[in-house]
Design an enzyme around this catalytic site. Structure first.
Site, mmCIF file in Angstrom:
data_model
loop_
_atom_site.group_PDB
_atom_site.id
_atom_site.type_symbol
_atom_site.label_atom_id
_atom_site.label_comp_id
_atom_site.label_asym_id
_atom_site.label_seq_id
_atom_site.Cartn_x
_atom_site.Cartn_y
_atom_site.Cartn_z
ATOM 1 N N GLU A 1 -2.174 1.031 -23.480
ATOM 2 C CA GLU A 1 -2.333 -0.421 -23.351
ATOM 3 C C GLU A 1 -2.420 -1.085 -24.729
ATOM 4 O O GLU A 1 -2.825 -2.236 -24.826
ATOM 5 C CB GLU A 1 -3.595 -0.762 -22.542
ATOM 6 N N HIS B 1 -11.087 -2.251 -21.478
ATOM 7 C CA HIS B 1 -10.526 -2.170 -20.127
ATOM 8 C C HIS B 1 -11.166 -0.998 -19.408
ATOM 9 O O HIS B 1 -11.242 0.096 -19.957
ATOM 10 C CB HIS B 1 -9.003 -2.002 -20.212
ATOM 11 N N HIS C 1 -11.947 0.901 -15.274
ATOM 12 C CA HIS C 1 -11.621 0.975 -13.850
ATOM 13 C C HIS C 1 -12.918 0.841 -13.060
ATOM 14 O O HIS C 1 -13.503 1.834 -12.637
ATOM 15 C CB HIS C 1 -10.915 2.293 -13.541
ATOM 16 N N GLU D 1 -28.184 -14.786 -12.304
ATOM 17 C CA GLU D 1 -27.898 -14.998 -13.724
ATOM 18 C C GLU D 1 -26.442 -14.757 -14.128
ATOM 19 O O GLU D 1 -26.092 -14.858 -15.305
ATOM 20 C CB GLU D 1 -28.873 -14.178 -14.576
ATOM 21 N N HIS E 1 -6.649 -2.627 -9.866
ATOM 22 C CA HIS E 1 -6.605 -1.789 -11.066
ATOM 23 C C HIS E 1 -7.939 -1.768 -11.820
ATOM 24 O O HIS E 1 -8.484 -0.696 -12.099
ATOM 25 C CB HIS E 1 -5.472 -2.287 -11.969
HETATM 26 O O1 2HA Z 1 -5.522 4.162 -20.334
HETATM 27 O O2 2HA Z 1 -6.366 2.649 -17.826
HETATM 28 O O3 2HA Z 1 -4.377 0.937 -17.677
HETATM 29 C C1 2HA Z 1 -5.210 4.304 -18.992
HETATM 30 C C2 2HA Z 1 -5.326 3.004 -18.318
HETATM 31 C C3 2HA Z 1 -4.127 2.157 -18.265
HETATM 32 ZN ZN ZN Z 2 -6.250 1.091 -16.413
#
Ligand code: 2HA
Ligand code: ZN
Length: 301
Positions: free
Chosen positions: A133, A157, A159, A187, A228
């Site tokens: 990414e 990022h 998950h 809050e 995602h």
């Molecule tokens: O790095 O999460 O979106 C792996 C991921 C791609």
């Molecule tokens: Zn991801």
């Protein structure tokens, strides 16, 4: 914190006899581990990048490779990121391995003086490249640096399971999504008064998700990626992690409350006036468009 033992290298922190004694590297590794502890990073899921301050680059420079890697095209040009240095997780690397062997799972990259190529100057000693990414992070760093006058340095990022679950249930728009999250715990609206953007489902790692996220990051510091995960930015690790954590916890509460109520409209919630009161008391300006959003079909809030 002079005189403490680094839990990654076993050396004295502050000794500066290797890169793990450098505070920013230790904090970066710590944040990866924090995300793993939350259960957000199965396998190679998620990624973290940090735009380094010049003094942090200077602290790390003695440990840089004698011969840096080749220059690699990022595929995007960001004028305002030329000559910057980033710490990045490695593509395909597992965040759970970062604190075991940082040198093989993360890297420091330098951006060229056109703002369009990177080269690895430290880390990924067994080979590899920055996160898949990276173009998305890079483009978003450029936007966040511009809109925050250089304050934002972290892009993260993860998950996050409850945020992902909610994307199957809520309309995929910033207004209803944010309202549900704001109303999940008192809050929340103080932590993300600007709201969260929502990106529809897109192929990960590609240019479309990068551009769509960038458009949202002009105004939001967090964007949900449908089915995602979540993408956030912040000035430092604590703030970015705290944002991710608060949004995910709100989504968890929302998921549990909706399920406990059989998926029906919730009988009572934090009202719009309650939100206004919190904003006033805490001195934060809530996003008016989201606050005033009305939808008769909005069964959740
Ligand atoms: O790095 O999460 O979106 C792996 C991921 C791609
Ligand atoms: Zn991801």
């Amino acid at each position: 914190m002079e005189g403490t033992i680094c839990r990654f290298c076993g050396g004295m922190r502050g000794n500066m006899n290797n890169i793990f004694g450098v505070r920013i590297i230790e904090e970066y590794v710590h944040m990866c581990h924090d995300g793993v502890r939350q259960g957000w990073h199965e396998r190679n899921g998620g990624n973290l990048t940090y735009r380094m301050r010049p003094e942090e680059v200077a602290e790390c420079r003695p440990y840089f490779k004698e011969t840096p890697g080749e220059w690699v095209d990022i595929g995007i040009r960001a004028e305002n990121l030329k000559n910057e240095f980033f710490i990045s997780t490695g593509s395909g690397k597992f965040l759970q391995n970062v604190d075991l062997e940082p040198q093989n799972n993360i890297c420091v990259v330098e951006i060229d003086d056109a703002g369009e190529k990177y080269r690895i100057v430290w880390g990924l000693e067994r080979g590899g490249r920055p996160t898949s990414e990276f173009p998305t992070h890079f483009m978003n760093h450029s936007v966040r640096k511009r809109v925050t006058d250089g304050a934002n340095r972290v892009i993260y990022h993860a998950h996050t399971p409850y945020v992902i679950a909610l994307t199957y249930v809520l309309p995929l728009r910033a207004e209803p999504f944010t309202r549900m999250l704001w109303k999940s715990a008192t809050e929340c609206c103080v932590v993300f008064p600007g709201g969260v953007g929502v990106v529809p489902w897109m192929v990960p790692g590609g240019p479309d998700i990068a551009k769509a996220t960038c458009m949202l990051m002009e105004q939001y510091d967090a964007a949900v990626w449908a089915y995602h995960g979540l993408f956030v930015s912040g000035p430092d690790f604590d703030t970015a992690f705290g944002l991710m954590h608060t949004i995910e916890k709100a989504a968890q509460i929302a998921s549990i409350a909706l399920a406990a109520n059989g998926g029906r409209r919730l009988p009572h919630v934090i009202t719009d006036d309650n939100l206004r009161q919190i904003g006033k008391e805490f001195g934060v300006t809530l996003n008016e468009t989201i606050l005033n959003y009305k939808d008769d079909d909005e069964m959740y809030c």
